[in-house]
Design an enzyme around this catalytic site. Structure first.
Site, short mmCIF file in Angstrom:
data_model
loop_
_atom_site.label_atom_id
_atom_site.label_comp_id
_atom_site.label_asym_id
_atom_site.label_seq_id
_atom_site.Cartn_x
_atom_site.Cartn_y
_atom_site.Cartn_z
N ASP A 195 0.83 -1.21 0.00
CA ASP A 195 0.00 0.00 0.00
C ASP A 195 0.87 1.27 0.00
O ASP A 195 1.87 1.33 0.72
CB ASP A 195 -0.88 -0.03 1.26
CG ASP A 195 -1.98 1.01 1.26
OD1 ASP A 195 -2.77 1.03 0.31
OD2 ASP A 195 -2.04 1.81 2.22
N GLU A 243 15.13 -14.88 0.05
CA GLU A 243 15.54 -15.95 0.98
C GLU A 243 14.51 -17.09 0.96
O GLU A 243 14.86 -18.26 0.92
CB GLU A 243 15.48 -15.39 2.40
CG GLU A 243 16.75 -15.24 3.14
CD GLU A 243 16.42 -14.67 4.52
OE1 GLU A 243 15.74 -15.33 5.32
OE2 GLU A 243 16.86 -13.52 4.78
C1 NOJ Z 1 -4.56 2.90 -0.89
C2 NOJ Z 1 -5.67 1.97 -0.58
O1 NOJ Z 1 -5.99 1.23 -1.72
C3 NOJ Z 1 -6.82 2.83 -0.10
O2 NOJ Z 1 -8.02 2.12 0.00
C4 NOJ Z 1 -6.42 3.46 1.22
O3 NOJ Z 1 -7.43 4.36 1.63
C5 NOJ Z 1 -5.12 4.23 1.08
N1 NOJ Z 1 -4.12 3.51 0.31
C6 NOJ Z 1 -4.53 4.52 2.43
O4 NOJ Z 1 -4.07 3.33 3.02
#
Ligand code: NOJ
Length: 534
Positions: A195, A243
């Site tokens: 993310d 690894e």
């Molecule tokens: C991207 C994620 O896909 C989204 O749903 C989220 O709100 C933001 N990152 C923050 O984590």
């Protein structure tokens, strides 16, 4: 699961656990719901699943606010449920990628609670980004990116106030996440979707940057996006993954970054010692226009090709308006920030027709493709959800000006005649389903060969048969034409985005079409796969 570089060509299906299937009738999807229905995905022909977050979380941003990275939130089940899901998926030949949320924790994470009670300048505060003065940086979800704590300091949160950003220059943070990677790799996962992969490092001179941080694509010059130092983090994670791969080469462990930047900047995340894939958001955000699509396809293949990585392709996910609705608008679409009552509504029939063509175009491209749950049903957005049901923090933080992402996150319809369209055991659904979802239910589509699910199944079978994930793409249409035509070895593609029908070449054997009305001609907004008759 036979190929050691499976990720280069994989079709990866995103499961949004809240909305896939609910096994206990509480209205929220869960891990057991997924396990029970994995068969439906196997029969679709996908290679892997990516699970959006199911970790312990106050759920302020639907689980992207994690308070314990090594446990399952009771809303979704238990670690034992996760192990069963993983084992079942592997038995069925599916790889499993899980979401990793390293940019921020939840404000309910023990580290942040400790930071709040510790003094300014303490090691506990140094795990986050506390300062005596805020800057003018803006949160992605609206408003200032800084919030003041009782002793006067401010902490950075690029997203919601409940999502404090971690300090990735802290050794504690690095060690903690290496432990998280190992925890899940030891349990047997095949990889991670990372993310906000472009956001972990912030310019530590904290320069002024008053602009709003995001359309869908991050702005290139923001002091908190795409800083060079992020790459060193991914190199260290790649070493950990390697690894595990070395210990069992038949199961390479992989990373895909949500590096929300332009091509070719995305390609820097997939250099040989970094990630395996990044999402191709420039492809997702390209309008339904032949020249624009051709340009982004060429640019992607060139940029990723240069670093020896596969391109990926994606049309929908849990953060954007579903493509079946997005494509039902004229080109200057208002659809980007969510749709609600009183907004112009998409043309549902046109949207579905184009969505089917767009999906077939995408699945014919070399590389790896991401599908978002429900797109195989041609599912539209819930475009008329009453506002009182909205849960996306965007809606509140942007002062009720942007409807946000709930419309793409509505529980799936499985059975047209059942309560909650078969999403769960009861009537409850955490977001309301539009009545029209019954028409898209999986059970109706399973028995109808020309249904959208039938089209996806045939496309994925042909993709395997003709090995479309590998190899080159050779354009057979002219640049600037309203038709995209290309050759993928023996299989050829015509996608007609122009106003006039296009004649199929004489003697063409039609393999698959996105609309049923194809005989000698490919009509507007239709994509066909064909080959020359021997
Ligand atoms: C991207 C994620 O896909 C989204 O749903 C989220 O709100 C933001 N990152 C923050 O984590």
């Amino acid at each position: 699961m036979d190929s050691i570089d499976w990720w280069r060509t994989a079709v990866i299906y995103q499961i949004y656990p809240r909305s896939f299937a609910d096994s206990n009738g509480d209205g929220v999807g869960d891990l057991n719901g997924i396990t029970e229905r994995l068969d439906a995905l196997v029969s679709l022909g996908i290679d892997a699943i990516w699970l959006s977050p199911f970790y312990r979380s106050p759920q302020a941003d639907a689980g992207y606010d994690v308070s314990d990275y090594c446990d399952v939130d009771p809303l979704f089940g238990t670690l034992a449920d996760f192990d069963r899901l993983l084992a079942r998926a592997h038995d069925l030949g599916l790889r499993v990628i899980i979401d990793l949320v390293p940019n921020h924790t939840s404000s309910g994470h023990p580290w942040f609670e400790e930071a709040l009670t510790a003094a300014a300048g303490s090691p506990e505060r140094q795990r986050y980004l506390f300062r005596d003065e805020p800057t003018d940086w803006q949160s992605v979800f609206g408003g200032s990116a800084w919030t003041q704590v009782p002793d006067g300091q401010w902490y950075l949160h690029l997203y919601d106030v409940s999502q404090p950003d971690l300090n990735w220059r802290s050794a504690d943070v690095r060690a903690m996440f290496e432990g998280v990677l190992r925890f899940w790799l030891d349990r047997g996962v095949d990889g991670f979707r990372v993310d906000v992969a472009h956001g972990l490092i912030k310019d530590d001179t904290f320069p002024s940057y008053p602009e709003t941080p995001l359309g869908v694509l991050a702005k290139a010059n923001a002091p908190y996006w795409d800083q060079d130092e992020v790459h060193e983090i991914y190199r260290s994670w790649r070493a950990v993954l390697d690894e595990y791969t070395a210990a069992d080469p038949s199961r390479p462990r992989v990373m895909c970054g949500e590096a929300n930047v332009s091509v070719p900047r995305t390609a820097r995340y997939v250099r040989p010692d970094e990630m395996h894939q990044t999402f191709n958001f420039p492809y997702l955000t390209t309008p339904w226009d032949a020249s624009a699509l051709r340009a982004v396809i060429d640019a992607s293949l060139a940029a990723y090709g240069e670093v020896g990585a596969p391109s990926t392709w994606v049309l929908s996910n849990h953060d954007v308006v579903r493509h079946a609705s997005r494509l039902g608008y004229p080109p200057d679409s208002p659809a980007g920030a969510g749709i609600g009552i009183g907004d112009p509504q998409p043309d549902e029939e046109l949207g579905l027709r184009r969505a089917r063509a767009a999906s077939m175009l995408m699945l014919a491209l070399p590389g790896s493709a991401y599908l978002y749950q429900g797109e195989e049903l041609g599912l539209p957005e819930h475009t008329e959800m009453p506002d009182q049901f909205r849960q996306d923090p965007n809606w509140v933080r942007k002062n009720y000006t942007e409807r946000g992402r709930d419309g793409a996150r509505v529980p799936l319809p499985w059975i047209s005649s059942a309560m909650a369209f078969g999403f769960g055991a009861g009537e409850a659904t955490w977001l309301p389903q539009p009545t029209g979802y019954g028409r898209y239910a999986r059970d109706l589509q399973e028995v109808e060969p020309t249904s959208t699910i039938g089209m996806y199944r045939s496309a994925l079978a042909l993709r395997h048969e003709f090995d479309l994930g590998r190899g080159d793409l050779e354009w057979t249409s002219e640049p600037g034409a309203a038709v995209l035509a290309f050759r993928r070895g023996e299989l050829q593609v015509i996608c007609n985005l122009g106003p006039d029908p296009v004649r199929l070449p004489a003697g063409a054997e039609l393999l698959l079409s996105s609309s049923p009305d194809v005989e000698a001609q490919v009509p507007t907004d239709c994509c066909v796969w064909w080959r020359a008759q021997p």
